[in-house]
Design an enzyme around this catalytic site. Structure first.
Site, PDB file in Angstrom:
ATOM      1  N   ASN A 262       0.799  -1.213   0.000  1.00 51.96           N
ATOM      2  CA  ASN A 262       0.000   0.000   0.000  1.00 51.96           C
ATOM      3  C   ASN A 262       0.841   1.276   0.000  1.00 51.96           C
ATOM      4  O   ASN A 262       0.374   2.312  -0.455  1.00 51.96           O
ATOM      5  CB  ASN A 262      -0.912  -0.012   1.245  1.00 51.96           C
TER       6      ASN A 262
ATOM      7  N   SER B  69      -3.338   2.803  -8.963  1.00 55.34           N
ATOM      8  CA  SER B  69      -4.140   4.018  -9.050  1.00 55.34           C
ATOM      9  C   SER B  69      -4.676   4.116 -10.470  1.00 55.34           C
ATOM     10  O   SER B  69      -4.053   3.616 -11.415  1.00 55.34           O
ATOM     11  CB  SER B  69      -3.265   5.244  -8.749  1.00 55.34           C
TER      12      SER B  69
ATOM     13  N   TYR C  28       4.647   9.519 -11.001  1.00 53.79           N
ATOM     14  CA  TYR C  28       3.734   8.753 -10.152  1.00 53.79           C
ATOM     15  C   TYR C  28       2.861   7.842 -11.010  1.00 53.79           C
ATOM     16  O   TYR C  28       2.746   6.641 -10.734  1.00 53.79           O
ATOM     17  CB  TYR C  28       2.866   9.719  -9.341  1.00 53.79           C
ATOM     18  N   ALA C  29       2.260   8.399 -12.056  1.00 53.01           N
ATOM     19  CA  ALA C  29       1.409   7.603 -12.943  1.00 53.01           C
ATOM     20  C   ALA C  29       2.211   6.467 -13.574  1.00 53.01           C
ATOM     21  O   ALA C  29       1.708   5.347 -13.708  1.00 53.01           O
ATOM     22  CB  ALA C  29       0.777   8.490 -14.015  1.00 53.01           C
TER      23      ALA C  29
ATOM     24  N   LYS D 260       2.583   3.696 -11.057  1.00 51.99           N
ATOM     25  CA  LYS D 260       1.330   2.977 -10.837  1.00 51.99           C
ATOM     26  C   LYS D 260       0.992   2.089 -12.036  1.00 51.99           C
ATOM     27  O   LYS D 260       0.472   0.985 -11.881  1.00 51.99           O
ATOM     28  CB  LYS D 260       0.190   3.948 -10.512  1.00 51.99           C
TER      29      LYS D 260
END
Length: 180
Positions: free
Chosen positions: A89, A141, A154-155, A158
């Site tokens: 997580n 995400s 970040y993308a 993910k």
């Protein structure tokens, strides 16, 4: 008490979504190893798990350091005797447009969001394979599917988690280990 007798590891479990996941697992009867870089937060959630009648183990861990992750997984198994569930997580982001970002931020986002998942899976899965059972949940995400302005790296991490999880699910199926 669907998870009585099971042991779970939850990363980034010292607060927020990770805390909620850890306490939900504890309510269902699982012993929970609470991994968080903030050791005091991990300790607090571990005590909350114990108050719910589950076993708790607080592990202050920098998930970007493979040796710390290995030690934490081994400590979990030594304490509870088994490992049944892993929830990856933990995450971190720095909102900024890509052209305004610097490599130092990229390295941290990649290390916390993706490499930590690799480290935890690499440390935990051999124990599950040995027992021919287990569950792994890797939190991604929607940004990993469709992108998100101000979150390019970040993308990307993910999206990497999504692809990694799909591949790992195929590899682990022969051991009755599910990966989602």
């Amino acid at each position: 008490m669907k998870l009585k007798g099971k042991t779970a590891i939850v990363t980034g479990a010292g607060r927020g979504i990770g805390r909620a996941i850890a306490l939900t697992l504890a309510r269902e009867g699982a012993d929970v190893a609470v991994m968080d870089i903030l050791a005091d937060n991990a300790e607090s959630v571990s005590r909350e798990s114990e108050a719910l009648g589950a076993g708790g183990l607080a592990l202050g861990v920098d998930l970007t350091r493979r040796q710390e992750v290995n030690r934490a997984v081994e400590d979990t198994i030594a304490r509870f005797g088994r490992l049944d569930v892993v929830v990856n997580n933990a995450g971190w982001d720095k909102m900024e447009l890509f052209l305004d970002s610097e490599e130092e931020a990229w390295d941290k986002v990649i290390a916390v969001n993706f490499k930590s998942v690799l480290y935890v899976c690499k440390a935990a899965l051999p124990h599950m394979v040995q027992r021919n059972t287990g569950k792994v949940v890797n939190i991604a995400s929607d940004a990993g599917r469709v992108g998100s302005t101000g979150e390019a790296v970040y993308a990307g991490t993910k999206g990497a988690i999504i692809a990694f999880s799909k591949t790992l699910a195929r590899e682990m199926a022969r051991y009755q280990i599910t990966v989602n």
